[in-house]
Write an enzyme that holds these catalytic residues in place. Structure first.
Site, PDB file in Angstrom:
ATOM      1  N   GLY A 246       0.767  -1.244   0.000  1.00 31.52           N
ATOM      2  CA  GLY A 246       0.000   0.000   0.000  1.00 31.52           C
ATOM      3  C   GLY A 246       0.791   1.282   0.000  1.00 31.52           C
ATOM      4  O   GLY A 246       0.208   2.358  -0.165  1.00 31.52           O
ATOM      5  N   GLU A 284       4.143  -6.502   2.151  1.00 35.63           N
ATOM      6  CA  GLU A 284       3.747  -6.971   0.806  1.00 35.63           C
ATOM      7  C   GLU A 284       3.806  -5.819  -0.189  1.00 35.63           C
ATOM      8  O   GLU A 284       2.835  -5.547  -0.898  1.00 35.63           O
ATOM      9  CB  GLU A 284       2.323  -7.532   0.866  1.00 35.63           C
ATOM     10  CG  GLU A 284       2.144  -8.669   1.842  1.00 35.63           C
ATOM     11  CD  GLU A 284       0.708  -9.186   1.887  1.00 35.63           C
ATOM     12  OE1 GLU A 284      -0.234  -8.407   1.646  1.00 35.63           O
ATOM     13  OE2 GLU A 284       0.538 -10.372   2.176  1.00 35.63           O
ATOM     14  N   GLY A 286       4.322  -3.669  -3.375  1.00 37.20           N
ATOM     15  CA  GLY A 286       4.359  -3.900  -4.815  1.00 37.20           C
ATOM     16  C   GLY A 286       4.720  -2.599  -5.510  1.00 37.20           C
ATOM     17  O   GLY A 286       5.835  -2.366  -5.951  1.00 37.20           O
ATOM     18  N   ARG A 287       3.735  -1.700  -5.534  1.00 37.40           N
ATOM     19  CA  ARG A 287       3.863  -0.446  -6.279  1.00 37.40           C
ATOM     20  C   ARG A 287       5.170   0.308  -5.978  1.00 37.40           C
ATOM     21  O   ARG A 287       5.873   0.730  -6.883  1.00 37.40           O
ATOM     22  CB  ARG A 287       2.674   0.453  -5.922  1.00 37.40           C
ATOM     23  CG  ARG A 287       2.578   1.707  -6.770  1.00 37.40           C
ATOM     24  CD  ARG A 287       1.514   2.654  -6.199  1.00 37.40           C
ATOM     25  NE  ARG A 287       0.265   2.016  -5.927  1.00 37.40           N
ATOM     26  CZ  ARG A 287      -0.743   1.907  -6.793  1.00 37.40           C
ATOM     27  NH1 ARG A 287      -0.638   2.436  -7.982  1.00 37.40           N
ATOM     28  NH2 ARG A 287      -1.866   1.295  -6.446  1.00 37.40           N
ATOM     29  N   ARG A 323      -4.682   1.792 -15.989  1.00 41.64           N
ATOM     30  CA  ARG A 323      -4.932   2.634 -14.810  1.00 41.64           C
ATOM     31  C   ARG A 323      -5.713   3.924 -15.129  1.00 41.64           C
ATOM     32  O   ARG A 323      -6.638   4.276 -14.390  1.00 41.64           O
ATOM     33  CB  ARG A 323      -3.629   2.993 -14.085  1.00 41.64           C
ATOM     34  CG  ARG A 323      -2.850   1.778 -13.568  1.00 41.64           C
ATOM     35  CD  ARG A 323      -1.802   2.155 -12.528  1.00 41.64           C
ATOM     36  NE  ARG A 323      -2.417   2.490 -11.271  1.00 41.64           N
ATOM     37  CZ  ARG A 323      -2.489   3.703 -10.767  1.00 41.64           C
ATOM     38  NH1 ARG A 323      -1.940   4.715 -11.408  1.00 41.64           N
ATOM     39  NH2 ARG A 323      -3.098   3.927  -9.626  1.00 41.64           N
ATOM     40  N   TYR A 327      -9.186   4.059 -13.117  1.00 39.33           N
ATOM     41  CA  TYR A 327      -9.249   4.899 -11.904  1.00 39.33           C
ATOM     42  C   TYR A 327      -9.169   6.388 -12.206  1.00 39.33           C
ATOM     43  O   TYR A 327      -9.018   7.193 -11.283  1.00 39.33           O
ATOM     44  CB  TYR A 327      -8.087   4.580 -10.954  1.00 39.33           C
ATOM     45  CG  TYR A 327      -7.821   3.122 -10.738  1.00 39.33           C
ATOM     46  CD1 TYR A 327      -8.685   2.340  -9.968  1.00 39.33           C
ATOM     47  CD2 TYR A 327      -6.697   2.518 -11.279  1.00 39.33           C
ATOM     48  CE1 TYR A 327      -8.430   0.989  -9.767  1.00 39.33           C
ATOM     49  CE2 TYR A 327      -6.439   1.172 -11.076  1.00 39.33           C
ATOM     50  CZ  TYR A 327      -7.311   0.416 -10.324  1.00 39.33           C
ATOM     51  OH  TYR A 327      -7.052  -0.903 -10.125  1.00 39.33           O
ATOM     52  N   CYS A 355     -11.873   1.776 -29.020  1.00 34.98           N
ATOM     53  CA  CYS A 355     -13.135   2.504 -29.177  1.00 34.98           C
ATOM     54  C   CYS A 355     -13.872   2.605 -27.856  1.00 34.98           C
ATOM     55  O   CYS A 355     -14.903   1.952 -27.649  1.00 34.98           O
ATOM     56  CB  CYS A 355     -14.004   1.812 -30.214  1.00 34.98           C
ATOM     57  SG  CYS A 355     -13.260   1.908 -31.817  1.00 34.98           S
ATOM     58  N   GLU A 356     -13.306   3.353 -26.944  1.00 36.82           N
ATOM     59  CA  GLU A 356     -13.920   3.635 -25.646  1.00 36.82           C
ATOM     60  C   GLU A 356     -13.538   5.062 -25.314  1.00 36.82           C
ATOM     61  O   GLU A 356     -12.363   5.441 -25.453  1.00 36.82           O
ATOM     62  CB  GLU A 356     -13.344   2.724 -24.556  1.00 36.82           C
ATOM     63  CG  GLU A 356     -13.564   1.256 -24.784  1.00 36.82           C
ATOM     64  CD  GLU A 356     -14.455   0.621 -23.724  1.00 36.82           C
ATOM     65  OE1 GLU A 356     -15.125   1.357 -22.967  1.00 36.82           O
ATOM     66  OE2 GLU A 356     -14.455  -0.611 -23.684  1.00 36.82           O
ATOM     67  N   TYR A 385       1.274  -2.366 -11.927  1.00 36.36           N
ATOM     68  CA  TYR A 385      -0.079  -2.487 -12.486  1.00 36.36           C
ATOM     69  C   TYR A 385      -0.143  -1.957 -13.922  1.00 36.36           C
ATOM     70  O   TYR A 385      -1.162  -1.427 -14.350  1.00 36.36           O
ATOM     71  CB  TYR A 385      -1.109  -1.804 -11.569  1.00 36.36           C
ATOM     72  CG  TYR A 385      -0.997  -2.288 -10.144  1.00 36.36           C
ATOM     73  CD1 TYR A 385      -1.460  -3.545  -9.796  1.00 36.36           C
ATOM     74  CD2 TYR A 385      -0.364  -1.531  -9.151  1.00 36.36           C
ATOM     75  CE1 TYR A 385      -1.319  -4.030  -8.495  1.00 36.36           C
ATOM     76  CE2 TYR A 385      -0.209  -2.003  -7.857  1.00 36.36           C
ATOM     77  CZ  TYR A 385      -0.692  -3.254  -7.533  1.00 36.36           C
ATOM     78  OH  TYR A 385      -0.536  -3.733  -6.262  1.00 36.36           O
TER      79      TYR A 385
HETATM   80  N1  LLP Z   1      -1.259  -7.102  -0.494  1.00 33.80           N
HETATM   81  C1  LLP Z   1      -2.541  -7.237  -0.839  1.00 33.80           C
HETATM   82  C2  LLP Z   1      -3.390  -8.143  -0.068  1.00 33.80           C
HETATM   83  C3  LLP Z   1      -3.057  -6.515  -1.912  1.00 33.80           C
HETATM   84  O1  LLP Z   1      -4.340  -6.635  -2.229  1.00 33.80           O
HETATM   85  C4  LLP Z   1      -2.219  -5.639  -2.643  1.00 33.80           C
HETATM   86  C5  LLP Z   1      -2.728  -4.880  -3.776  1.00 33.80           C
HETATM   87  C6  LLP Z   1      -0.867  -5.538  -2.255  1.00 33.80           C
HETATM   88  C7  LLP Z   1      -0.421  -6.278  -1.166  1.00 33.80           C
HETATM   89  C8  LLP Z   1       0.121  -4.646  -2.962  1.00 33.80           C
HETATM   90  O2  LLP Z   1      -0.216  -3.321  -2.814  1.00 33.80           O
HETATM   91  P1  LLP Z   1       0.766  -2.146  -3.308  1.00 33.80           P
HETATM   92  O3  LLP Z   1       1.981  -2.105  -2.401  1.00 33.80           O
HETATM   93  O4  LLP Z   1       1.151  -2.458  -4.693  1.00 33.80           O
HETATM   94  O5  LLP Z   1      -0.056  -0.921  -3.194  1.00 33.80           O
HETATM   95  N2  LLP Z   1      -4.611  -2.000  -9.814  1.00 33.80           N
HETATM   96  C9  LLP Z   1      -4.496  -0.952  -8.818  1.00 33.80           C
HETATM   97  C10 LLP Z   1      -3.901  -1.452  -7.518  1.00 33.80           C
HETATM   98  C11 LLP Z   1      -4.659  -2.606  -6.937  1.00 33.80           C
HETATM   99  C12 LLP Z   1      -4.017  -3.096  -5.697  1.00 33.80           C
HETATM  100  C13 LLP Z   1      -4.543  -4.414  -5.324  1.00 33.80           C
HETATM  101  N3  LLP Z   1      -3.933  -4.965  -4.159  1.00 33.80           N
HETATM  102  C14 LLP Z   1      -3.701   0.212  -9.391  1.00 33.80           C
HETATM  103  O6  LLP Z   1      -3.336   0.180 -10.546  1.00 33.80           O
HETATM  104  O7  LLP Z   1      -3.489   1.201  -8.692  1.00 33.80           O
END
Ligand code: LLP
Length: 416
Positions: A246, A284, A286-287, A323, A327, A355-356, A385
């Site tokens: 997050g 966890e 990611g981003r 994205r 969003y 075409c959107e 993502y």
């Molecule tokens: N852990 C869980 C349980 C999650 O659901 C997620 C992301 C993460 C970790 C990783 O979160 P991060 O550190 O990447 O924020 N498609 C959307 C983001 C969806 C996130 C889903 N869950 C976007 O493009 O912003």
């Protein structure tokens, strides 16, 4: 860019890790994701250093859903990252990338029997259950496979609403995620001791993505600590605390939490609880790890005027990068290779081939130069993502990724 040292941007041209965008686009074609691999591993190391200086036992279990390109996963695994996955296929990818089973976490609100069976067989570090029924299902699968000591955690819903886009918040009481705190307590008091093969040993929370307020993470960490104290009174000892992912990045809004504020709110809060010194703390992320490593190069097919709007229509669409359409996300866009290098104040709306009406990447975008057919532009910070949500919608090809590392570039095939 000073905060993205792998990018060199001057008027009408861009290079990534020392390579001209124009040359990469000519060699590999567009649309093209270009990832500077060393940027990814440097961010992993920065996070690891910052977090482990506050608590001795930290695991960054990279969120595979944010980017599952095997070359990137391997680079992360070889530098000690674990894996957070949400499917049996994700488990397989993590093992193929070289992640040890004990450093893999399986999450997800609606896991299939196949997902759970694969995780039990692999004896991964933690399965985070999102319902009491799921715990009972895992117990049954373990019995069938004669597996004992299967480590299971609860993803807890504490009702924490994060400061983010409504579509990225997951911590509300009536969201589909996690198990309400009261139910976790009730289950552990009355039924945990009846489990023969499952060992409840983890607590997990993930309240959303793209969060920029540290107090959200502080509250989450405090809730996890308080709950574990309560559970230990009924004999359930929590050994692994997982604060989810997050941590947000600045896509151009000027809002970003510093890594040290994040580490203080999570690992720092955790470290103040002396009794937890021997527990593992899992992140966890990611981003934050991958977003800014990657640019999306796309070619201008047409420039045209509609009313007062100048459209630059490019070859990347919402199938390439979802994205913005999903969003309303707005990423920085720069001119990566233009014929015209004269300074220009013309602004563009950038649209794709699908075409959107939502197939656009920005409006009123100023690139400092004017565009014409065949020019290249780059959408920045697309490492998280980006390819992960790409599709072949409209029968368009799945986008390619090139990784740049140590003075070389190569095609990096997507996960299958
Ligand atoms: N852990 C869980 C349980 C999650 O659901 C997620 C992301 C993460 C970790 C990783 O979160 P991060 O550190 O990447 O924020 N498609 C959307 C983001 C969806 C996130 C889903 N869950 C976007 O493009 O912003």
């Amino acid at each position: 860019m000073s905060d993205r040292p792998h990018l060199e941007i001057s008027r009408g041209s861009l290079s990534v890790g020392g390579f001209e965008a124009k040359d990469l686009a000519e060699k590999y074609g567009t649309p093209l994701y270009v990832t500077e691999l060393d940027r990814v591993t440097r961010k992993l190391k920065a996070a690891e250093d910052e977090l482990s200086s506050r608590h001795p036992d930290v695991l960054i279990a990279f969120a595979y859903k944010s980017n599952s390109t095997p070359a990137i996963l391997k680079a992360l695994a070889s530098r000690g990252a674990g894996a957070t996955v949400v499917s049996a296929n994700g488990l397989r990818l993590a093992r193929a990338a070289g992640v040890r089973a004990r450093d893999i976490v399986l999450d997800g609100p609606s896991k299939s029997e196949e997902d759970l069976t694969a995780a039990v067989r692999m004896r991964i570090g933690m399965i985070n259950a999102e319902s009491v029924q799921e715990v009972l299902d895992i117990e049954e699968i373990c019995a069938g496979l004669k597996v004992e000591g299967c480590r299971v955690g609860f993803r807890v819903n504490f009702g924490i609403l994060a400061d983010t886009h409504a579509g990225l918040a997951t911590g509300g009481r009536s969201h589909k995620f996690g198990v309400p705190r009261e139910e976790v307590v009730e289950f552990c008091e009355s039924h945990a001791s009846e489990l023969r093969r499952v060992k409840i040993s983890g607590l997990h929370s993930h309240v959303g993505s793209q969060i920029s307020d540290p107090s959200v993470f502080r509250r989450e960490t405090e809730e996890l600590l308080a709950l574990s104290d309560e559970l230990s009174r009924s004999g359930v000892e929590i050994r692994e605390f997982n604060v989810g992912g997050g941590l947000g990045v600045d896509y151009g809004e000027g809002k970003e939490m510093s890594l040290s504020d994040y580490a203080d709110a999570t690992a720092g809060t955790f470290a103040r609880s002396a009794s937890k010194r021997r527990s593992r703390l899992v992140f966890e992320l990611g981003r934050w790890i991958v977003a800014d490593s990657t640019v999306l190069l796309t070619k201008v097919n047409y420039v045209k005027r509609a009313g007062a709007t100048n459209w630059a229509l490019v070859d990347a669409g919402m199938n390439t990068f979802l994205r913005p359409a999903l969003y309303g996300a707005r990423h920085r866009i720069v001119a990566a290779s233009t014929k015209d290098r004269e300074e220009s104040s013309v602004v563009y709306d950038i649209g794709g081939p699908v075409c959107e009406t939502t197939d656009t990447f920005g409006s009123g975008v100023s690139l400092g130069v004017s565009l014409s057919k065949g020019d290249l532009i780059a959408i920045l910070d697309t490492g998280a993502y980006g390819t992960a949500m790409a599709s072949t919608y409209n029968m368009r090809p799945f986008p390619k990724t090139v990784v740049v590392s140590g003075g070389r570039h190569r095609l990096a095939p997507p996960a299958t």
